[in-house]
Write a protein that holds these residues in place. Structure first.
Motif, PDB file in Angstrom:
ATOM      1  N   UNK A   1      38.353  15.505  84.647  1.00 14.49           N
ATOM      2  CA  UNK A   1      38.941  15.899  85.928  1.00 14.49           C
ATOM      3  C   UNK A   1      39.682  17.234  85.878  1.00 14.49           C
ATOM      4  N   UNK A   2      39.558  17.975  84.796  1.00 15.16           N
ATOM      5  CA  UNK A   2      40.285  19.236  84.652  1.00 15.16           C
ATOM      6  C   UNK A   2      39.552  20.368  85.374  1.00 15.16           C
ATOM      7  N   UNK A   3      40.270  21.114  86.188  1.00 14.95           N
ATOM      8  CA  UNK A   3      39.735  22.332  86.821  1.00 14.95           C
ATOM      9  C   UNK A   3      39.806  23.453  85.791  1.00 14.95           C
ATOM     10  N   UNK A   4      38.669  24.131  85.565  1.00 14.70           N
ATOM     11  CA  UNK A   4      38.619  25.144  84.513  1.00 14.70           C
ATOM     12  C   UNK A   4      38.197  26.495  85.096  1.00 14.70           C
ATOM     13  N   UNK A   5      39.065  27.488  84.943  1.00 10.54           N
ATOM     14  CA  UNK A   5      38.800  28.846  85.404  1.00 10.54           C
ATOM     15  C   UNK A   5      38.804  29.756  84.184  1.00 10.54           C
ATOM     16  N   UNK A   6      37.708  30.491  83.972  1.00 10.61           N
ATOM     17  CA  UNK A   6      37.617  31.414  82.834  1.00 10.61           C
ATOM     18  C   UNK A   6      37.677  32.843  83.334  1.00 10.61           C
ATOM     19  N   UNK A   7      38.244  33.727  82.525  1.00  8.29           N
ATOM     20  CA  UNK A   7      38.396  35.120  82.926  1.00  8.29           C
ATOM     21  C   UNK A   7      38.068  36.038  81.775  1.00  8.29           C
ATOM     22  N   UNK A   8      37.359  37.129  82.080  1.00  4.75           N
ATOM     23  CA  UNK A   8      37.075  38.153  81.087  1.00  4.75           C
ATOM     24  C   UNK A   8      37.058  39.518  81.768  1.00  4.75           C
ATOM     25  N   UNK A   9      36.868  40.565  80.983  1.00  8.42           N
ATOM     26  CA  UNK A   9      36.839  41.931  81.506  1.00  8.42           C
ATOM     27  C   UNK A   9      37.294  42.908  80.450  1.00  8.42           C
ATOM     28  N   UNK A  10      36.917  44.161  80.614  1.00 11.57           N
ATOM     29  CA  UNK A  10      37.299  45.174  79.629  1.00 11.57           C
ATOM     30  C   UNK A  10      38.792  45.444  79.654  1.00 11.57           C
ATOM     31  N   UNK A  11      39.369  45.500  80.840  1.00 18.02           N
ATOM     32  CA  UNK A  11      40.821  45.654  80.991  1.00 18.02           C
ATOM     33  C   UNK A  11      41.280  44.748  82.126  1.00 18.02           C
ATOM     34  N   UNK A  12      42.553  44.394  82.091  1.00 15.74           N
ATOM     35  CA  UNK A  12      43.137  43.646  83.195  1.00 15.74           C
ATOM     36  C   UNK A  12      43.002  42.141  83.126  1.00 15.74           C
ATOM     37  N   UNK A  13      42.320  41.616  82.080  1.00 17.21           N
ATOM     38  CA  UNK A  13      42.107  40.167  82.072  1.00 17.21           C
ATOM     39  C   UNK A  13      43.391  39.384  81.838  1.00 17.21           C
ATOM     40  N   UNK A  14      44.283  39.899  81.005  1.00 20.51           N
ATOM     41  CA  UNK A  14      45.512  39.148  80.746  1.00 20.51           C
ATOM     42  C   UNK A  14      46.447  39.197  81.949  1.00 20.51           C
ATOM     43  N   UNK A  15      46.536  40.353  82.620  1.00 21.77           N
ATOM     44  CA  UNK A  15      47.351  40.441  83.835  1.00 21.77           C
ATOM     45  C   UNK A  15      46.797  39.519  84.909  1.00 21.77           C
ATOM     46  N   UNK A  16      45.468  39.504  85.055  1.00 19.64           N
ATOM     47  CA  UNK A  16      44.841  38.637  86.047  1.00 19.64           C
ATOM     48  C   UNK A  16      45.062  37.174  85.684  1.00 19.64           C
ATOM     49  N   UNK A  17      45.020  36.862  84.406  1.00 25.58           N
ATOM     50  CA  UNK A  17      45.317  35.498  83.950  1.00 25.58           C
ATOM     51  C   UNK A  17      46.709  35.085  84.409  1.00 25.58           C
ATOM     52  N   UNK A  18      47.671  35.993  84.291  1.00 30.21           N
ATOM     53  CA  UNK A  18      49.034  35.670  84.707  1.00 30.21           C
ATOM     54  C   UNK A  18      49.123  35.487  86.219  1.00 30.21           C
ATOM     55  N   UNK A  19      48.391  36.323  86.983  1.00 32.99           N
ATOM     56  CA  UNK A  19      48.330  36.129  88.433  1.00 32.99           C
ATOM     57  C   UNK A  19      47.717  34.768  88.769  1.00 32.99           C
ATOM     58  N   UNK A  20      46.625  34.428  88.080  1.00 30.42           N
ATOM     59  CA  UNK A  20      45.961  33.149  88.311  1.00 30.42           C
ATOM     60  C   UNK A  20      46.894  31.978  88.026  1.00 30.42           C
ATOM     61  N   UNK A  21      47.650  32.087  86.936  1.00 29.91           N
ATOM     62  CA  UNK A  21      48.601  31.034  86.608  1.00 29.91           C
ATOM     63  C   UNK A  21      49.604  30.818  87.716  1.00 29.91           C
ATOM     64  N   UNK A  22      50.072  31.930  88.325  1.00 23.84           N
ATOM     65  CA  UNK A  22      51.043  31.826  89.412  1.00 23.84           C
ATOM     66  C   UNK A  22      50.422  31.202  90.654  1.00 23.84           C
ATOM     67  N   UNK A  23      49.218  31.656  91.019  1.00 18.68           N
ATOM     68  CA  UNK A  23      48.566  31.155  92.234  1.00 18.68           C
ATOM     69  C   UNK A  23      48.221  29.672  92.115  1.00 18.68           C
TER      70      UNK A  23
END
Length: 479
Positions: free
Chosen positions: A110-132
């Motif tokens: 039942x776990x919702x799983x969102x994966x993120x990658x990219x050359x730059x910005x993936x960690x910042x986007x991860x932090x945004x995703x965590x907040x949202x």
């Protein structure tokens, strides 16, 4: 981590053999670093470029380790002889770690799983995703930069057992492909921030790197979603659709009229934050509309990253206005665009990593901020392949064009930044007073000796380089 039995662990790893069994206790944590072992830990003796985990087995045993996974038969027998630690023998501990993580995630139904990658910005986007996502779900996210063949499994095992959504960062490199990491997680949503020039020494061309990044969608079922920054020339809807499997739902974030999430009227207040208007077009009237997006972080590029997080939230039942409210609570990982305000000057700490694109974005953000003097301390960028010198030079040329007051470079590669800036000064034909002042150092220790005499009260200073340069030492030396 959910409590896990030895029988389950054995069955999850291909060809695993139980060499000794010290009892029926359950595993409550997983580690590859002997310093992180505690009672209830399953230790994987991985073999790296510098260390062999088998050498640390005696210390691991003394730390109260419950069980160890090893690939060296001699070590397996030696530790088994003590009789007080479970020992499991496998062919390859790295592969076994990934196999166990894959099974562990497959059973977390039942776990919702969102994966993120990219050359730059993936960690910042991860932090945004965590907040949202935290606006609706109890959310776990990758700590630090645990995004590799070892990092992703450790992230998985580190999640609290009652989370409802997981945000997992994935990084490409020589040792693992994004598609292999996706095979561990099987995300329902994948996010790609961009395709730049990082890792070209591994993948050769941006076209090949694009295929690599979009491997995040390898395990998608029909109607699962890939969300991309379409302002990146390699991530247009047309190009993405030719790579991902038929049936994948594609959402685009960018500045063009056919994007699902359109950003415009961008206002960059430098270290005081950024804002824009955001139009949402998804065909769902409960979510579509025009919104004001304002976030208290530096860098206009982060608006796009924030919009990627809003798009994910929408797919998971979070309305844009609620996602935007949640973004006000974003906390970036350490060393990523941290604003260090001191009595006499201000430092923008962005030493966590660097690419040509992110360095230019950092300079742009620096120049958008009010300051008596704009200063950039830039170090070497790594993993740029044959184009390394040219890409470093592009940063130096950009710095002068942006009107930087003082450019300090540190490192051998960064000399190309300084040389290009020097040439740009000459070509601009400015008088000495209006040129970018340049200082170049071979190493950070040499620079640290001079900083107290170079920096002035009222300076706004960007410090940025690849992680291996450890320019946090420079920040600590600024007073």
């Amino acid at each position: 981590m959910k409590k896990t039995g030895i029988k389950y662990i054995l069955e999850s790893m291909h060809g695993a053999k139980l060499i000794s069994d010290a009892g029926s206790k359950e595993v409550t944590s997983v580690a590859i670093d002997s310093r992180q072992v505690k009672s209830g830990t399953l230790f994987f003796a991985v073999i790296g470029g510098r260390n062999d985990g088998h050498d640390f087995l005696p210390a691991v045993k003394e730390s109260g380790c419950l069980a160890a996974v090893v690939s060296n038969p001699d070590w397996a027998n030696k530790i088994a002889e003590t009789g007080d630690m479970t020992v499991i023998l496998v062919n390859n501990t790295r592969d076994a770690l990934m196999q166990l993580a894959k099974q562990y995630m497959a059973d977390w139904k039942d776990l919702i799983k969102v994966a993120i990658t990219g050359s730059v910005g993936k960690t910042s986007t991860k932090d945004f995703l965590g907040a949202v996502l935290s606006a609706k779900y109890k959310t776990g996210k990758t700590p630090g930069n645990l995004n590799s063949d070892y990092g992703v499994p450790l992230t998985v095992f580190g999640f609290e057992e009652d989370i409802e959504a997981a945000v997992i960062e994935m990084g490409a490199g020589e040792s693992v492909h994004i598609s292999e990491l996706a095979d561990i997680i099987h995300p329902q949503i994948g996010v790609v921030t961009n395709v730049g020039t990082s890792h070209l020494e591994v993948f050769g061309t941006r076209e090949e790197l694009t295929i690599e990044k979009l491997g995040i969608a390898k395990c998608f079922k029909d109607n699962e979603t890939i969300i991309v920054n379409s302002d990146c020339d390699m991530l247009t809807r047309q190009k993405v659709s030719r790579i991902v499997s038929v049936g994948t739902d594609i959402l685009t974030v960018g500045s063009k009229g056919d994007d699902n999430f359109i950003l415009y009227n961008i206002k960059d207040k430098g270290i005081d934050g950024v804002s824009c208007a955001l139009d949402v077009y998804t065909g769902n009237e409960d979510y579509d509309g025009t919104f004001e997006l304002s976030i208290p972080v530096v860098g206009a590029h982060n608006l796009g990253n924030a919009a990627l997080a809003i798009a994910v939230g929408m797919r998971l039942g979070i309305k844009p206005k609620d996602a935007i409210s949640a973004l006000a609570d974003t906390h970036f990982s350490s060393g990523r665009l941290e604003i260090d305000r001191r009595d006499n000057l201000t430092i923008i700490n962005d030493v966590y990593n660097a690419s040509p694109e992110s360095m230019k974005a950092g300079i742009k953000m620096l120049m958008a901020s009010k300051a008596e003097r704009h200063v950039a301390i830039l170090g070497d960028m790594f993993e740029l392949g044959d184009e390394s010198e040219v890409l470093h030079e592009s940063v130096g040329d950009y710095a002068v064009g942006a009107g930087l007051d003082l450019l300090i470079t540190i490192g051998t590669n960064a000399e190309a930044i300084a040389n290009a800036a020097k040439a740009a000064n000459r070509e601009a034909g400015r008088n000495i007073a209006s040129q970018t002042r340049l200082i170049s150092y071979k190493d950070k220790d040499e620079a640290i000796k001079d900083l107290s005499t170079i920096l002035h009260r009222g300076d706004l200073i960007l410090v940025k380089a690849s992680r291996g340069m450890k320019l946090e030492d420079v920040i600590s030396a600024i007073n």
